[in-house]
Design a protein around this motif. Structure first.
Motif, PDB file in Angstrom:
ATOM      1  N   THR A  68     -41.754  27.192 -31.500  1.00  0.00           N
ATOM      2  CA  THR A  68     -41.659  25.919 -32.201  1.00  0.00           C
ATOM      3  C   THR A  68     -40.470  25.965 -33.147  1.00  0.00           C
ATOM      4  O   THR A  68     -39.962  27.033 -33.489  1.00  0.00           O
ATOM      5  N   ILE A  69     -40.025  24.794 -33.556  1.00  0.00           N
ATOM      6  CA  ILE A  69     -38.929  24.700 -34.527  1.00  0.00           C
ATOM      7  C   ILE A  69     -39.446  23.983 -35.761  1.00  0.00           C
ATOM      8  O   ILE A  69     -40.500  23.357 -35.731  1.00  0.00           O
ATOM      9  N   GLY A  70     -38.707  24.083 -36.821  1.00  0.00           N
ATOM     10  CA  GLY A  70     -39.091  23.427 -38.064  1.00  0.00           C
ATOM     11  C   GLY A  70     -37.862  22.914 -38.776  1.00  0.00           C
ATOM     12  O   GLY A  70     -36.776  22.855 -38.205  1.00  0.00           O
ATOM     13  N   THR A  71     -38.035  22.581 -40.026  1.00  0.00           N
ATOM     14  CA  THR A  71     -36.941  22.091 -40.860  1.00  0.00           C
ATOM     15  C   THR A  71     -36.619  23.142 -41.899  1.00  0.00           C
ATOM     16  O   THR A  71     -37.517  23.687 -42.542  1.00  0.00           O
ATOM     17  N   LYS A  72     -35.336  23.413 -42.070  1.00  0.00           N
ATOM     18  CA  LYS A  72     -34.890  24.386 -43.074  1.00  0.00           C
ATOM     19  C   LYS A  72     -34.359  23.621 -44.280  1.00  0.00           C
ATOM     20  O   LYS A  72     -33.479  22.785 -44.156  1.00  0.00           O
TER      21      LYS A  72
END
Length: 135
Positions: free
Chosen positions: A109-113
């Motif tokens: 999964t990806i997220g917000t940095k």
């Protein structure tokens, strides 16, 4: 699967009246792993743990760049079984993910940095206040 490098933080998130719990671990090489703990429905039934997915940042992280702390909180509505996960890294950045407990087709999964000030984040806390989550 184990982390590529050591584990630095562990947390859990649980919806009221649910028979499952999200477990999150974070550690070296800016990695996080997410697991689902399914509770047995009776004392004679055993609980099971299964991998939900992994979080990796784009690009190659060095062994010195790591996640130091992680916290999670269940999100509304409870029937969606979603959780907000926030972690802090050694460069002062925050990494934000929203995950459902439902199995994903992909195991990453990806997220917000959220870029920080360069000072390591060593601990985090999430607080619910008037329907909002504060970090």
């Amino acid at each position: 699967p184990p982390h590529e490098s050591c584990v630095r933080g562990v947390c859990s998130s649980h919806h009221p009246n649910a028979n499952s719990t999200l477990l999150a671990t974070c550690g070296g090489k800016l990695s996080m792993e997410f697991y689902i703990l399914c509770h047995g429905s009776s004392p004679s039934k055993t609980s099971t743990v299964s991998l939900l997915c992994s979080y990796r940042t784009l690009g190659k992280a060095t062994i010195d760049h790591r996640m130091n702390a992680v916290r999670a909180s269940p999100l509304h509505p409870h029937d969606k079984k979603s959780h907000m996960i926030l972690s802090g890294d050694s460069d002062g950045n925050l990494h934000l993910c929203v995950l459902s407990e439902k199995a994903l087709a992909r195991k990453t999964t990806i997220g917000t940095k959220l870029h920080g000030n360069g000072r390591p984040i060593l601990c985090l806390e999430l607080i619910r206040c008037f329907g909002k989550i504060l970090a």
